[in-house]
Write an enzyme that holds these catalytic residues in place. Structure first.
Site, PDB file in Angstrom:
ATOM      1  N   CYS A 172       0.809  -1.210   0.000  1.00 33.59           N
ATOM      2  CA  CYS A 172       0.000   0.000   0.000  1.00 33.59           C
ATOM      3  C   CYS A 172       0.856   1.280   0.000  1.00 33.59           C
ATOM      4  O   CYS A 172       1.473   1.593  -1.008  1.00 33.59           O
ATOM      5  CB  CYS A 172      -0.982  -0.065   1.170  1.00 33.59           C
ATOM      6  SG  CYS A 172      -2.394   1.018   0.980  1.00 33.59           S
TER       7      CYS A 172
ATOM      8  N   ARG B  44     -12.348   6.448  -1.098  1.00 36.22           N
ATOM      9  CA  ARG B  44     -11.370   5.417  -0.742  1.00 36.22           C
ATOM     10  C   ARG B  44     -11.817   4.067  -1.274  1.00 36.22           C
ATOM     11  O   ARG B  44     -13.016   3.781  -1.342  1.00 36.22           O
ATOM     12  CB  ARG B  44     -11.176   5.356   0.780  1.00 36.22           C
ATOM     13  CG  ARG B  44     -10.607   6.619   1.385  1.00 36.22           C
ATOM     14  CD  ARG B  44     -10.196   6.422   2.836  1.00 36.22           C
ATOM     15  NE  ARG B  44      -9.007   5.583   2.959  1.00 36.22           N
ATOM     16  CZ  ARG B  44      -7.767   6.031   2.791  1.00 36.22           C
ATOM     17  NH1 ARG B  44      -7.549   7.294   2.512  1.00 36.22           N
ATOM     18  NH2 ARG B  44      -6.742   5.216   2.910  1.00 36.22           N
TER      19      ARG B  44
ATOM     20  N   HIS C  83      -3.226  -5.532   2.513  1.00 36.67           N
ATOM     21  CA  HIS C  83      -2.968  -5.693   3.934  1.00 36.67           C
ATOM     22  C   HIS C  83      -3.592  -7.026   4.333  1.00 36.67           C
ATOM     23  O   HIS C  83      -4.186  -7.715   3.517  1.00 36.67           O
ATOM     24  CB  HIS C  83      -3.657  -4.575   4.734  1.00 36.67           C
ATOM     25  CG  HIS C  83      -3.205  -3.190   4.389  1.00 36.67           C
ATOM     26  ND1 HIS C  83      -2.011  -2.671   4.808  1.00 36.67           N
ATOM     27  CD2 HIS C  83      -3.808  -2.204   3.680  1.00 36.67           C
ATOM     28  CE1 HIS C  83      -1.893  -1.419   4.378  1.00 36.67           C
ATOM     29  NE2 HIS C  83      -2.974  -1.112   3.687  1.00 36.67           N
TER      30      HIS C  83
HETATM   31  N1  GLN Z   1      -2.086   6.802   2.298  1.00 34.31           N
HETATM   32  C1  GLN Z   1      -2.222   5.939   1.169  1.00 34.31           C
HETATM   33  C2  GLN Z   1      -3.603   5.976   0.544  1.00 34.31           C
HETATM   34  O1  GLN Z   1      -4.582   6.231   1.198  1.00 34.31           O
HETATM   35  C3  GLN Z   1      -1.862   4.513   1.559  1.00 34.31           C
HETATM   36  C4  GLN Z   1      -2.810   3.914   2.553  1.00 34.31           C
HETATM   37  C5  GLN Z   1      -2.347   2.620   3.165  1.00 34.31           C
HETATM   38  O2  GLN Z   1      -1.147   2.324   3.198  1.00 34.31           O
HETATM   39  N2  GLN Z   1      -3.281   1.869   3.714  1.00 34.31           N
HETATM   40  O3  GLN Z   1      -3.728   5.758  -0.630  1.00 34.31           O
END
Ligand code: GLN
Length: 264
Positions: A98, A132, A215
């Protein structure tokens, strides 16, 4: 031949870059190494550290908030950049999740418009979106030109991993990651959003570096990938003919199977 017994892993920015228990990936690597009599020596890399990248076999770079990424981006690029890029080109076995994955690419423009320069080791770039991309994800690797290639997973006994391998994880990112021609896709998204949410690509591979949005933690849930990384690292350090001992993974594979049948 005497069984070699040490691998060295660099854990990049564990304080700033560790969300959803990404540290569990290091624990899984250490445990599946230990069960084989291999000692995995873990060195945290903090901002400001001087690192001899040629001394490492493996590296792990977890996910993070945009703010965490912003804290370490300059250190990654300026201090670690030359050594780490050279090690990646030399076959360092690196897993990035990520936020870590995003920073291995050319750049990440956050959803608020901040431009974080990346290492440029992976031919990808990332642009934040207002919505998101969240949820469980399944990607299929190892078939039809996707993924690690036929036969590259280490067979785990009892039971044999299904072919193709379906990796399960959990994603939560605003960044949309787009691939250039310099990377291969790790997998094809069967369920969830994946790198861009548009093109079915889930993760990228360049040499022995793998970046993806899974993750989970990813490696405890997907022992085939854990063993693949250990196998790559052992062969890189001790020679192409070194095979890691097979290990039972039946419990983990049952959990993986349960998730794929729930989601597909
Ligand atoms: N901050 C980054 C995003 O939101 C990565 C998020 C994460 O590592 N879970 O895209």
């Amino acid at each position: 031949m005497i069984q070699p017994s040490i691998l060295k892993l660099a854990h990049l920015y564990p304080a700033e870059m560790n969300v959803y228990g990404d540290r569990g990936n290091v624990i899984a690597l250490r445990q599946r190494c230990a069960w084989r009599g291999i000692a995995l020596e873990v060195t945290p890399v903090e901002p400001g550290d001087s690192v001899d990248w040629a001394g490492f076999d493996l590296a792990f770079f977890g996910g993070g908030q945009d703010s965490g990424q912003s804290l370490i981006a300059a250190d990654l690029l300026e201090r670690q950049g030359p050594g780490l890029r050279a090690a990646i080109d030399d076959g360092l076995v690196l897993l990035a999740i990520c936020g870590g994955y995003q920073l291995l690419g050319h750049y990440f423009i956050t959803h608020t418009g901040e431009r974080l320069p990346g290492l440029g080791a992976l031919d990808v770039h990332t642009v934040g979106g207002s919505r998101r991309l969240i949820g469980n994800i399944v990607i299929e690797v190892g078939v039809g030109g996707w993924g690690l290639g036929a036969g590259s997973f280490v067979p785990t006994p009892n039971p044999q991993p299904p072919t193709p391998v379906r990796l399960v994880g959990f994603e939560n990112h605003s960044g949309r990651t787009y691939h250039g021609p310099g990377v291969r896709s790790l997998g094809r998204v069967l369920s969830g959003h994946g790198d861009s949410g548009e093109d079915g690509r889930g993760g990228a591979i360049y040499r022995n570096t793998i970046g993806c949005y899974l993750h989970g933690s990813l490696l405890p849930k997907n022992p085939q990938l854990t063993d693949h990384l250990i196998d790559l690292a052992m062969r890189r350090r001790y020679g192409a003919d070194v095979a890691i001992a097979p290990l039972d993974a039946s419990l983990e594979l049952r959990a993986q199977q349960t998730m794929t049948s729930r989601l597909l």
